[in-house]
Design a protein around this motif. Structure first.
Motif, PDB file in Angstrom:
ATOM      1  N   ALA A  30       0.226 -31.124  15.201  1.00 48.52           N
ATOM      2  CA  ALA A  30      -0.433 -30.775  16.459  1.00 48.52           C
ATOM      3  C   ALA A  30      -1.770 -30.122  16.167  1.00 48.52           C
ATOM      4  O   ALA A  30      -1.946 -29.472  15.133  1.00 48.52           O
ATOM      5  CB  ALA A  30       0.448 -29.840  17.270  1.00 48.52           C
ATOM      6  N   THR A  31      -2.691 -30.296  17.090  1.00 44.74           N
ATOM      7  CA  THR A  31      -3.987 -29.647  17.002  1.00 44.74           C
ATOM      8  C   THR A  31      -4.469 -29.345  18.411  1.00 44.74           C
ATOM      9  O   THR A  31      -4.103 -30.037  19.362  1.00 44.74           O
ATOM     10  CB  THR A  31      -5.009 -30.525  16.246  1.00 44.74           C
ATOM     11  OG1 THR A  31      -6.189 -29.765  16.066  1.00 44.74           O
ATOM     12  CG2 THR A  31      -5.315 -31.794  16.968  1.00 44.74           C
ATOM     13  N   LEU A  32      -5.275 -28.304  18.524  1.00 41.80           N
ATOM     14  CA  LEU A  32      -5.793 -27.890  19.815  1.00 41.80           C
ATOM     15  C   LEU A  32      -7.310 -27.852  19.759  1.00 41.80           C
ATOM     16  O   LEU A  32      -7.892 -27.242  18.860  1.00 41.80           O
ATOM     17  CB  LEU A  32      -5.262 -26.504  20.190  1.00 41.80           C
ATOM     18  CG  LEU A  32      -5.823 -25.887  21.464  1.00 41.80           C
ATOM     19  CD1 LEU A  32      -5.316 -26.628  22.686  1.00 41.80           C
ATOM     20  CD2 LEU A  32      -5.440 -24.427  21.550  1.00 41.80           C
ATOM     21  N   ALA A  33      -7.932 -28.521  20.695  1.00 39.81           N
ATOM     22  CA  ALA A  33      -9.377 -28.437  20.919  1.00 39.81           C
ATOM     23  C   ALA A  33      -9.498 -28.241  22.424  1.00 39.81           C
ATOM     24  O   ALA A  33      -9.397 -29.197  23.189  1.00 39.81           O
ATOM     25  CB  ALA A  33     -10.084 -29.702  20.458  1.00 39.81           C
ATOM     26  N   TYR A  34      -9.636 -26.999  22.821  1.00 41.63           N
ATOM     27  CA  TYR A  34      -9.568 -26.654  24.233  1.00 41.63           C
ATOM     28  C   TYR A  34     -10.487 -27.538  25.048  1.00 41.63           C
ATOM     29  O   TYR A  34     -11.634 -27.736  24.675  1.00 41.63           O
ATOM     30  CB  TYR A  34      -9.968 -25.183  24.425  1.00 41.63           C
ATOM     31  CG  TYR A  34      -9.745 -24.691  25.826  1.00 41.63           C
ATOM     32  CD1 TYR A  34      -8.490 -24.273  26.225  1.00 41.63           C
ATOM     33  CD2 TYR A  34     -10.773 -24.677  26.743  1.00 41.63           C
ATOM     34  CE1 TYR A  34      -8.274 -23.840  27.510  1.00 41.63           C
ATOM     35  CE2 TYR A  34     -10.564 -24.244  28.033  1.00 41.63           C
ATOM     36  CZ  TYR A  34      -9.315 -23.830  28.413  1.00 41.63           C
ATOM     37  OH  TYR A  34      -9.105 -23.414  29.688  1.00 41.63           O
ATOM     38  N   PRO A  35      -9.997 -28.119  26.082  1.00 47.69           N
ATOM     39  CA  PRO A  35      -8.782 -27.992  26.870  1.00 47.69           C
ATOM     40  C   PRO A  35      -7.714 -29.039  26.579  1.00 47.69           C
ATOM     41  O   PRO A  35      -6.846 -29.278  27.405  1.00 47.69           O
ATOM     42  CB  PRO A  35      -9.297 -28.161  28.290  1.00 47.69           C
ATOM     43  CG  PRO A  35     -10.365 -29.187  28.146  1.00 47.69           C
ATOM     44  CD  PRO A  35     -11.006 -28.905  26.812  1.00 47.69           C
ATOM     45  N   VAL A  36      -7.751 -29.675  25.427  1.00 44.94           N
ATOM     46  CA  VAL A  36      -6.792 -30.731  25.104  1.00 44.94           C
ATOM     47  C   VAL A  36      -6.031 -30.359  23.842  1.00 44.94           C
ATOM     48  O   VAL A  36      -6.614 -29.929  22.846  1.00 44.94           O
ATOM     49  CB  VAL A  36      -7.515 -32.088  24.896  1.00 44.94           C
ATOM     50  CG1 VAL A  36      -6.545 -33.169  24.490  1.00 44.94           C
ATOM     51  CG2 VAL A  36      -8.250 -32.495  26.154  1.00 44.94           C
ATOM     52  N   ARG A  37      -4.715 -30.528  23.889  1.00 50.53           N
ATOM     53  CA  ARG A  37      -3.848 -30.359  22.720  1.00 50.53           C
ATOM     54  C   ARG A  37      -3.286 -31.731  22.388  1.00 50.53           C
ATOM     55  O   ARG A  37      -2.895 -32.474  23.291  1.00 50.53           O
ATOM     56  CB  ARG A  37      -2.718 -29.390  23.048  1.00 50.53           C
ATOM     57  CG  ARG A  37      -1.754 -29.199  21.916  1.00 50.53           C
ATOM     58  CD  ARG A  37      -0.712 -28.141  22.312  1.00 50.53           C
ATOM     59  NE  ARG A  37       0.204 -27.950  21.227  1.00 50.53           N
ATOM     60  CZ  ARG A  37       1.479 -28.334  21.254  1.00 50.53           C
ATOM     61  NH1 ARG A  37       1.979 -28.883  22.334  1.00 50.53           N
ATOM     62  NH2 ARG A  37       2.243 -28.150  20.214  1.00 50.53           N
ATOM     63  N   VAL A  38      -3.254 -32.071  21.115  1.00 51.52           N
ATOM     64  CA  VAL A  38      -2.734 -33.375  20.688  1.00 51.52           C
ATOM     65  C   VAL A  38      -1.565 -33.153  19.738  1.00 51.52           C
ATOM     66  O   VAL A  38      -1.661 -32.374  18.790  1.00 51.52           O
ATOM     67  CB  VAL A  38      -3.820 -34.219  19.991  1.00 51.52           C
ATOM     68  CG1 VAL A  38      -3.245 -35.530  19.515  1.00 51.52           C
ATOM     69  CG2 VAL A  38      -4.975 -34.469  20.908  1.00 51.52           C
ATOM     70  N   VAL A  39      -0.472 -33.843  20.008  1.00 51.37           N
ATOM     71  CA  VAL A  39       0.677 -33.884  19.108  1.00 51.37           C
ATOM     72  C   VAL A  39       0.776 -35.316  18.623  1.00 51.37           C
ATOM     73  O   VAL A  39       0.745 -36.250  19.428  1.00 51.37           O
ATOM     74  CB  VAL A  39       1.978 -33.469  19.838  1.00 51.37           C
ATOM     75  CG1 VAL A  39       3.163 -33.542  18.902  1.00 51.37           C
ATOM     76  CG2 VAL A  39       1.834 -32.083  20.442  1.00 51.37           C
ATOM     77  N   TRP A  40       0.866 -35.519  17.307  1.00 48.66           N
ATOM     78  CA  TRP A  40       0.919 -36.879  16.775  1.00 48.66           C
ATOM     79  C   TRP A  40       1.832 -36.935  15.572  1.00 48.66           C
ATOM     80  O   TRP A  40       2.140 -35.945  14.940  1.00 48.66           O
ATOM     81  CB  TRP A  40      -0.473 -37.384  16.413  1.00 48.66           C
ATOM     82  CG  TRP A  40      -1.021 -36.882  15.119  1.00 48.66           C
ATOM     83  CD1 TRP A  40      -0.896 -37.466  13.896  1.00 48.66           C
ATOM     84  CD2 TRP A  40      -1.759 -35.675  14.902  1.00 48.66           C
ATOM     85  NE1 TRP A  40      -1.530 -36.712  12.951  1.00 48.66           N
ATOM     86  CE2 TRP A  40      -2.063 -35.607  13.532  1.00 48.66           C
ATOM     87  CE3 TRP A  40      -2.188 -34.649  15.726  1.00 48.66           C
ATOM     88  CZ2 TRP A  40      -2.773 -34.551  12.990  1.00 48.66           C
ATOM     89  CZ3 TRP A  40      -2.895 -33.601  15.176  1.00 48.66           C
ATOM     90  CH2 TRP A  40      -3.176 -33.562  13.824  1.00 48.66           C
ATOM     91  N   ARG A  41       2.256 -38.152  15.294  1.00 44.83           N
ATOM     92  CA  ARG A  41       3.051 -38.429  14.092  1.00 44.83           C
ATOM     93  C   ARG A  41       2.869 -39.883  13.715  1.00 44.83           C
ATOM     94  O   ARG A  41       2.535 -40.723  14.541  1.00 44.83           O
ATOM     95  CB  ARG A  41       4.518 -38.099  14.294  1.00 44.83           C
ATOM     96  CG  ARG A  41       5.280 -39.061  15.160  1.00 44.83           C
ATOM     97  CD  ARG A  41       6.721 -38.641  15.379  1.00 44.83           C
ATOM     98  NE  ARG A  41       7.572 -38.925  14.265  1.00 44.83           N
ATOM     99  CZ  ARG A  41       8.294 -40.038  14.138  1.00 44.83           C
ATOM    100  NH1 ARG A  41       8.251 -40.968  15.068  1.00 44.83           N
ATOM    101  NH2 ARG A  41       9.041 -40.222  13.093  1.00 44.83           N
TER     102      ARG A  41
END
Length: 132
Positions: A30-41
């Motif tokens: 997961a990573t956060l770049a305000y205002p979006v958070r991304v969860v990936w695999r």
């Protein structure tokens, strides 16, 4: 396929894949770049179209109460992804599953959304090697 198009093949629809994204495990990032958070695999077990990154957009009702606001944010995130995904993860050809989650409490302009999506995609491309 059109250069900037998004087709059905790029939408994450599998309930099993979505559940595995949110399970706390070492292969989920997961990573956060305000205002979006991304969860990936990376999902190497995907059978259909194994080389296409798939994505999902989530705008929680708790953050934006009105449906028109949630739809507008989904459209802005989708547009930012559509215009920028080839630049960062298009050349990787990995079976990535991604969820973009909107975390702000109010509507923000498209420029803020695009900047956040670009930063998230850049972090994903830096983190992954050409093989999963």
């Amino acid at each position: 396929m059109k250069q900037y198009g998004l087709g059905k093949a790029q939408k994450l629809c599998s309930k099993i894949a979505i559940d595995s994204l949110f399970r706390r495990s070492e292969d989920s990032h997961a990573t956060l770049a305000y205002p979006v958070r991304v969860v990936w695999r990376c999902n190497p077990s995907r059978k259909a179209d194994p080389q296409t990154p798939k994505f999902l957009i989530s705008v929680p009702k708790r953050k934006l109460r009105h449906a028109v606001d949630r739809v507008q944010m989904r459209r802005r995130i989708r547009e930012a992804y559509r215009l920028n995904h080839r630049e960062f993860i298009g050349e990787l050809h990995l079976p990535l599953d991604m969820v973009f989650i909107y975390v702000a409490d109010s509507l923000l302009p498209y420029q803020n959304i695009e900047r956040a999506v670009r930063r998230c995609l850049q972090k994903i491309s830096e983190k992954h090697s050409p093989s999963c």
